[in-house]
Motif scaffolding. Structure first.
Motif, short mmCIF file in Angstrom:
data_model
loop_
_atom_site.label_atom_id
_atom_site.label_comp_id
_atom_site.label_asym_id
_atom_site.label_seq_id
_atom_site.Cartn_x
_atom_site.Cartn_y
_atom_site.Cartn_z
N CYS A 51 97.08 28.56 63.37
CA CYS A 51 96.91 27.47 62.79
C CYS A 51 95.57 26.51 63.11
CB CYS A 51 98.03 26.51 63.22
SG CYS A 51 99.66 27.41 62.57
N ASP A 52 94.67 27.25 63.14
CA ASP A 52 93.23 26.78 63.47
C ASP A 52 92.78 25.85 62.11
OD1 ASP A 52 90.59 25.95 64.12
OD2 ASP A 52 89.89 27.85 64.95
N VAL A 53 92.70 24.64 62.17
CA VAL A 53 92.38 23.56 61.02
C VAL A 53 90.77 23.75 60.75
CG1 VAL A 53 91.88 21.43 60.32
CG2 VAL A 53 93.99 22.08 61.68
N ALA A 54 89.81 24.14 61.76
CA ALA A 54 88.67 24.53 61.47
C ALA A 54 88.34 25.77 60.87
CB ALA A 54 87.74 24.22 62.57
N GLN A 56 90.58 27.14 58.77
CA GLN A 56 91.01 26.75 57.60
C GLN A 56 90.28 26.17 56.47
OE1 GLN A 56 93.83 28.47 56.22
NE2 GLN A 56 94.12 29.29 58.38
N ILE A 57 89.45 25.24 57.17
CA ILE A 57 88.52 24.54 56.21
C ILE A 57 87.10 25.51 55.76
CG2 ILE A 57 86.66 22.67 56.70
CD1 ILE A 57 88.50 21.08 58.17
N HIS A 58 86.83 26.38 56.98
CA HIS A 58 85.87 27.40 56.54
C HIS A 58 86.18 28.23 55.29
CE1 HIS A 58 82.92 26.35 59.59
NE2 HIS A 58 83.67 26.52 60.53
N THR A 60 88.24 27.57 52.86
CA THR A 60 88.54 26.88 51.70
C THR A 60 87.09 26.92 51.05
OG1 THR A 60 90.44 25.72 52.49
CG2 THR A 60 89.06 24.70 50.92
N LEU A 61 85.87 26.61 51.94
CA LEU A 61 84.60 26.50 51.66
C LEU A 61 84.12 28.01 51.02
CD1 LEU A 61 83.07 24.04 54.20
CD2 LEU A 61 83.56 23.53 51.93
N GLN A 63 85.98 30.50 49.98
CA GLN A 63 86.75 30.73 48.90
C GLN A 63 86.06 30.22 47.72
OE1 GLN A 63 91.04 29.79 49.07
NE2 GLN A 63 91.24 31.09 51.08
#
Length: 138
Positions: A51-54, A56-58, A60-61, A63
């Motif tokens: 569940c690493d938020v950072a 998940q942001i990477h 998303t970018l 993708q």
């Protein structure tokens, strides 16, 4: 799903043997920024409990970048098994993101990679934009 997992394993091993693999979120982002046309396939990997938020942001970018540049992209949920395929013997890699770059112009296309591109194209027709593939047991 078994045949896609087998194709993915074959494509990764082939690309590794030919030096066409980039492993690691930072390293992959660097390649995508410098030469996006060289990227043929993108793989994002997590463990179910991660569940690493950072991260998940990477993801998303990455993708979004792949969608904008027509790069096929899939998810794998077994980071340990992926590490075993792409990492050096006994060495853990940051395999959260793996890129396969295009083969040299004078070489043959990788049939396993072609199967994966078709799988991604078919998945998109069903509105599954980042399909998940299960890697086979060794």
């Amino acid at each position: 799903m078994v045949k896609e997992g087998k194709s993915l394993s074959e494509a990764l091993l082939s690309a590794k043997a030919e030096g066409r693999l980039t492993v690691g979120v930072y390293e992959c982002a660097k390649i995508m920024n410098e030469d996006p046309d060289s990227v043929s396939f993108c793989l994002l990997a997590t463990d179910d409990f991660e569940c690493d938020v950072a991260l998940q942001i990477h993801f998303t970018l990455i993708q979004a970048f792949c969608f904008d540049n027509d790069i096929s992209i899939v998810r794998v949920n077994d980071l340990k098994r992926l590490n075993a395929l792409v990492g050096a013997k006994g060495q853990l890699e940051d395999a959260h993101c793996v890129l396969i770059t295009n083969p040299a112009e004078d070489s043959w296309e990788d049939p396993a990679l072609e199967k994966l591109h078709l799988f991604c194209e078919e998945s998109r027709s069903y509105n599954e934009w980042v399909p998940e593939i299960t890697l086979p047991e060794r």
